[in-house]
Design a protein around this motif. Sequence first.
Motif, PDB file in Angstrom:
ATOM      1  N   ASP A 256       0.835  -1.218   0.043  1.00 35.00           N
ATOM      2  CA  ASP A 256      -0.091   0.114  -0.203  1.00 35.00           C
ATOM      3  C   ASP A 256       0.829   1.341  -0.058  1.00 35.00           C
ATOM      4  O   ASP A 256       0.479   2.089  -0.660  1.00 35.00           O
ATOM      5  CB  ASP A 256      -0.791  -0.084   1.370  1.00 35.00           C
ATOM      6  CG  ASP A 256      -1.775   1.277   1.421  1.00 35.00           C
ATOM      7  OD1 ASP A 256      -2.720   1.570   0.388  1.00 35.00           O
ATOM      8  OD2 ASP A 256      -1.588   2.282   2.321  1.00 35.00           O
ATOM      9  N   LEU A 257       1.755   1.344   0.754  1.00 37.35           N
ATOM     10  CA  LEU A 257       2.514   2.437   1.018  1.00 37.35           C
ATOM     11  C   LEU A 257       3.668   2.627  -0.372  1.00 37.35           C
ATOM     12  O   LEU A 257       4.082   3.774  -0.435  1.00 37.35           O
ATOM     13  CB  LEU A 257       3.623   2.367   2.176  1.00 37.35           C
ATOM     14  CG  LEU A 257       2.752   2.526   3.445  1.00 37.35           C
ATOM     15  CD1 LEU A 257       3.642   2.075   4.935  1.00 37.35           C
ATOM     16  CD2 LEU A 257       1.816   3.717   3.561  1.00 37.35           C
ATOM     17  N   ALA A 258       3.770   1.755  -1.063  1.00 36.33           N
ATOM     18  CA  ALA A 258       4.511   2.015  -2.311  1.00 36.33           C
ATOM     19  C   ALA A 258       3.772   2.829  -3.414  1.00 36.33           C
ATOM     20  O   ALA A 258       4.249   3.353  -4.577  1.00 36.33           O
ATOM     21  CB  ALA A 258       4.628   0.803  -2.994  1.00 36.33           C
ATOM     22  N   ARG A 259       2.432   3.182  -2.980  1.00 29.70           N
ATOM     23  CA  ARG A 259       1.670   4.090  -3.914  1.00 29.70           C
ATOM     24  C   ARG A 259       1.921   5.354  -3.522  1.00 29.70           C
ATOM     25  O   ARG A 259       1.736   6.593  -4.272  1.00 29.70           O
ATOM     26  CB  ARG A 259      -0.088   3.817  -3.610  1.00 29.70           C
ATOM     27  CG  ARG A 259      -0.183   2.487  -3.885  1.00 29.70           C
ATOM     28  CD  ARG A 259      -2.004   2.270  -3.948  1.00 29.70           C
ATOM     29  NE  ARG A 259      -2.351   2.896  -2.693  1.00 29.70           N
ATOM     30  CZ  ARG A 259      -3.486   3.181  -2.161  1.00 29.70           C
ATOM     31  NH1 ARG A 259      -4.388   3.422  -3.170  1.00 29.70           N
ATOM     32  NH2 ARG A 259      -3.775   3.606  -0.879  1.00 29.70           N
ATOM     33  N   SER A 260       2.495   5.655  -2.329  1.00 23.48           N
ATOM     34  CA  SER A 260       3.130   7.082  -2.008  1.00 23.48           C
ATOM     35  C   SER A 260       4.312   7.369  -2.586  1.00 23.48           C
ATOM     36  O   SER A 260       4.977   6.517  -3.477  1.00 23.48           O
ATOM     37  CB  SER A 260       2.991   7.063  -0.363  1.00 23.48           C
ATOM     38  OG  SER A 260       2.976   8.287   0.110  1.00 23.48           O
ATOM     39  N   GLU A 261       4.886   8.546  -2.087  1.00 24.26           N
ATOM     40  CA  GLU A 261       6.361   9.015  -2.690  1.00 24.26           C
ATOM     41  C   GLU A 261       7.376   7.826  -2.150  1.00 24.26           C
ATOM     42  O   GLU A 261       7.190   7.343  -0.991  1.00 24.26           O
ATOM     43  CB  GLU A 261       6.775  10.281  -2.071  1.00 24.26           C
ATOM     44  CG  GLU A 261       5.755  11.152  -2.745  1.00 24.26           C
ATOM     45  CD  GLU A 261       4.621  11.810  -1.785  1.00 24.26           C
ATOM     46  OE1 GLU A 261       3.734  12.539  -2.107  1.00 24.26           O
ATOM     47  OE2 GLU A 261       4.412  10.683  -0.760  1.00 24.26           O
ATOM     48  N   GLN A 276      21.536  -2.679  -4.030  1.00 27.89           N
ATOM     49  CA  GLN A 276      21.478  -1.747  -5.390  1.00 27.89           C
ATOM     50  C   GLN A 276      20.833  -0.512  -4.828  1.00 27.89           C
ATOM     51  O   GLN A 276      19.632  -0.384  -4.425  1.00 27.89           O
ATOM     52  CB  GLN A 276      20.783  -2.697  -6.200  1.00 27.89           C
ATOM     53  CG  GLN A 276      21.185  -1.507  -7.493  1.00 27.89           C
ATOM     54  CD  GLN A 276      20.482  -2.167  -8.897  1.00 27.89           C
ATOM     55  OE1 GLN A 276      20.266  -3.484  -8.734  1.00 27.89           O
ATOM     56  NE2 GLN A 276      20.459  -1.628 -10.208  1.00 27.89           N
ATOM     57  N   GLY A 277      21.558   0.601  -5.082  1.00 25.72           N
ATOM     58  CA  GLY A 277      21.043   2.018  -4.939  1.00 25.72           C
ATOM     59  C   GLY A 277      20.631   2.772  -6.297  1.00 25.72           C
ATOM     60  O   GLY A 277      20.836   2.409  -7.226  1.00 25.72           O
ATOM     61  N   GLY A 278      20.366   3.877  -6.065  1.00 27.90           N
ATOM     62  CA  GLY A 278      20.190   4.799  -7.029  1.00 27.90           C
ATOM     63  C   GLY A 278      19.529   6.363  -6.738  1.00 27.90           C
ATOM     64  O   GLY A 278      19.609   6.739  -5.471  1.00 27.90           O
ATOM     65  N   TYR A 279      19.458   7.125  -7.769  1.00 28.44           N
ATOM     66  CA  TYR A 279      18.675   8.390  -7.515  1.00 28.44           C
ATOM     67  C   TYR A 279      17.515   8.638  -8.435  1.00 28.44           C
ATOM     68  O   TYR A 279      17.244   9.607  -9.044  1.00 28.44           O
ATOM     69  CB  TYR A 279      19.911   9.597  -8.226  1.00 28.44           C
ATOM     70  CG  TYR A 279      21.229   9.498  -7.181  1.00 28.44           C
ATOM     71  CD1 TYR A 279      21.227  10.119  -5.992  1.00 28.44           C
ATOM     72  CD2 TYR A 279      22.397   8.885  -7.784  1.00 28.44           C
ATOM     73  CE1 TYR A 279      22.197   9.981  -5.199  1.00 28.44           C
ATOM     74  CE2 TYR A 279      23.546   8.985  -6.876  1.00 28.44           C
ATOM     75  CZ  TYR A 279      23.361   9.465  -5.726  1.00 28.44           C
ATOM     76  OH  TYR A 279      24.516   9.742  -5.053  1.00 28.44           O
ATOM     77  N   LEU A 280      16.623   7.793  -8.119  1.00 33.72           N
ATOM     78  CA  LEU A 280      15.167   7.607  -8.997  1.00 33.72           C
ATOM     79  C   LEU A 280      14.212   7.923  -7.714  1.00 33.72           C
ATOM     80  O   LEU A 280      13.920   7.110  -7.017  1.00 33.72           O
ATOM     81  CB  LEU A 280      15.153   6.113  -9.576  1.00 33.72           C
ATOM     82  CG  LEU A 280      13.736   6.084 -10.577  1.00 33.72           C
ATOM     83  CD1 LEU A 280      13.992   7.215 -11.713  1.00 33.72           C
ATOM     84  CD2 LEU A 280      13.513   4.793 -10.867  1.00 33.72           C
ATOM     85  N   PHE A 281      13.634   9.166  -7.900  1.00 32.17           N
ATOM     86  CA  PHE A 281      12.618   9.560  -6.982  1.00 32.17           C
ATOM     87  C   PHE A 281      11.294   9.268  -7.526  1.00 32.17           C
ATOM     88  O   PHE A 281      10.934   9.696  -8.538  1.00 32.17           O
ATOM     89  CB  PHE A 281      12.624  11.047  -6.877  1.00 32.17           C
ATOM     90  CG  PHE A 281      13.995  11.592  -6.094  1.00 32.17           C
ATOM     91  CD1 PHE A 281      14.184  11.657  -4.752  1.00 32.17           C
ATOM     92  CD2 PHE A 281      15.285  11.602  -6.832  1.00 32.17           C
ATOM     93  CE1 PHE A 281      15.369  12.046  -4.138  1.00 32.17           C
ATOM     94  CE2 PHE A 281      16.563  11.949  -6.374  1.00 32.17           C
ATOM     95  CZ  PHE A 281      16.612  12.231  -4.942  1.00 32.17           C
ATOM     96  N   LYS A 282      10.323   8.188  -6.731  1.00 29.63           N
ATOM     97  CA  LYS A 282       9.066   8.224  -7.201  1.00 29.63           C
ATOM     98  C   LYS A 282       8.047   9.241  -6.649  1.00 29.63           C
ATOM     99  O   LYS A 282       8.089   9.310  -5.419  1.00 29.63           O
ATOM    100  CB  LYS A 282       8.468   6.706  -6.835  1.00 29.63           C
ATOM    101  CG  LYS A 282       7.462   6.195  -7.276  1.00 29.63           C
ATOM    102  CD  LYS A 282       6.809   4.987  -6.470  1.00 29.63           C
ATOM    103  CE  LYS A 282       5.536   4.876  -6.883  1.00 29.63           C
ATOM    104  NZ  LYS A 282       4.609   5.809  -6.118  1.00 29.63           N
ATOM    105  N   LEU A 283       7.338   9.748  -7.604  1.00 28.47           N
ATOM    106  CA  LEU A 283       6.063  10.496  -7.208  1.00 28.47           C
ATOM    107  C   LEU A 283       5.034   9.802  -6.639  1.00 28.47           C
ATOM    108  O   LEU A 283       4.850   8.657  -7.085  1.00 28.47           O
ATOM    109  CB  LEU A 283       5.675  11.479  -8.239  1.00 28.47           C
ATOM    110  CG  LEU A 283       6.760  12.457  -8.781  1.00 28.47           C
ATOM    111  CD1 LEU A 283       8.008  12.371  -9.048  1.00 28.47           C
ATOM    112  CD2 LEU A 283       6.126  13.440  -9.818  1.00 28.47           C
ATOM    113  N   GLN A 284       4.103  10.383  -5.721  1.00 25.10           N
ATOM    114  CA  GLN A 284       3.014   9.605  -5.107  1.00 25.10           C
ATOM    115  C   GLN A 284       2.001   9.139  -6.452  1.00 25.10           C
ATOM    116  O   GLN A 284       1.892  10.183  -7.318  1.00 25.10           O
ATOM    117  CB  GLN A 284       2.354  10.346  -4.102  1.00 25.10           C
ATOM    118  CG  GLN A 284       1.628  11.835  -4.616  1.00 25.10           C
ATOM    119  CD  GLN A 284       0.145  11.589  -4.985  1.00 25.10           C
ATOM    120  OE1 GLN A 284      -0.538  10.424  -4.684  1.00 25.10           O
ATOM    121  NE2 GLN A 284      -0.281  12.451  -5.621  1.00 25.10           N
TER     122      GLN A 284
END
Length: 351
Positions: A256-261, A276-284
Amino acid sequence: MFSQIDKQILKSWRQYAVEPRLAKLTGRTLRNTGPRIAVLGNCQAFGLAYAMKVMDPSATVDHFSAIGRSRVANMDMLVATLATYDYVFTHDFLEGHLRGGGDSEELIRRLPKTVKTPAVTFAAFHPDLIYIQDKSEPLHGFIFGPLGPYHSAIGLFGYRAGLTLDETRAAFNENVFQALGYLDLWNEAATGFIENAKLYGFDLSTDLMNWARRGVFMYSIVHPKSFVLFDIAKRMWEKAGLKPPARDFGYYEIHDLARSEIFPVYPAVARVFGAQGGYLFKLQNHHISHTVGDFLNLPQYLGSSWKTFEKTGQEHLANPRVDAWLDDEKTKTYVMKLARENQKAGLKPTL
């Protein structure tokens, strides 16, 4: 227009007072014949409630939101509603959510069967994530940017210190993270989490160890993955005298919380945990049935953040951590030096 908690209270009374009578008149067999369970709280409360429903499908499990303000509900209405449940669990919540006031402590005084449960906060995976408080709005009065209330401390530092966007972007490298202590926060985060849980009567030390074995278990400092909430739901049941059944929650879990930012785990931080990391910012995106949503890379995120900062104004951009960096001339000068050296060396990450 009703708020979320107003609607949840109305739904609860319909289920409790109306549906059994309709079932009796129509001869329909009620599906939920087990205990009535209420979970009140922040954004983690739905995941806890869902986990409890998986543990006992016969139960009536309702989630009540302590986010935002009610338009109708007051403490009297909330207490009367929750009194119809066999078990009540709540996160801490402050005055201001209900009309006429009232917080979680008052709820517990008036409804002693209520069990208070800790919310998950864990910063080791996202040491750069900060909030910027709008001092004119004390209740959840956060300044929102491209990732909602989630801001980058380094991004805010670069803006306030007078770095260019390129120089600020170049600060997102391991040497700066090392200088700011981003790579060794695990012990502090783990100790703080375990000690906070003990204040609520929960020992989550073994659970934390198990989560760590599964890798990164947070989407942000306050949004855990669903298996974390399932384990906490089991502990809540045990505290209330219930016996959690053996259940393969992974087969039924909803993220459920993956729908948020979602705030990224930076590469140098991820390496500490073998991830594994990165700089990908997901919008809500709470409308996944209509759109797949969108993401920002690092330069896009910083550019959008700076537009927010410019619109908000310097006088409203206070944050204790960033303030401390700026006030400490040694730290300020060293971080700016590293950022500019990285920029000249072409070390400007994107994804």
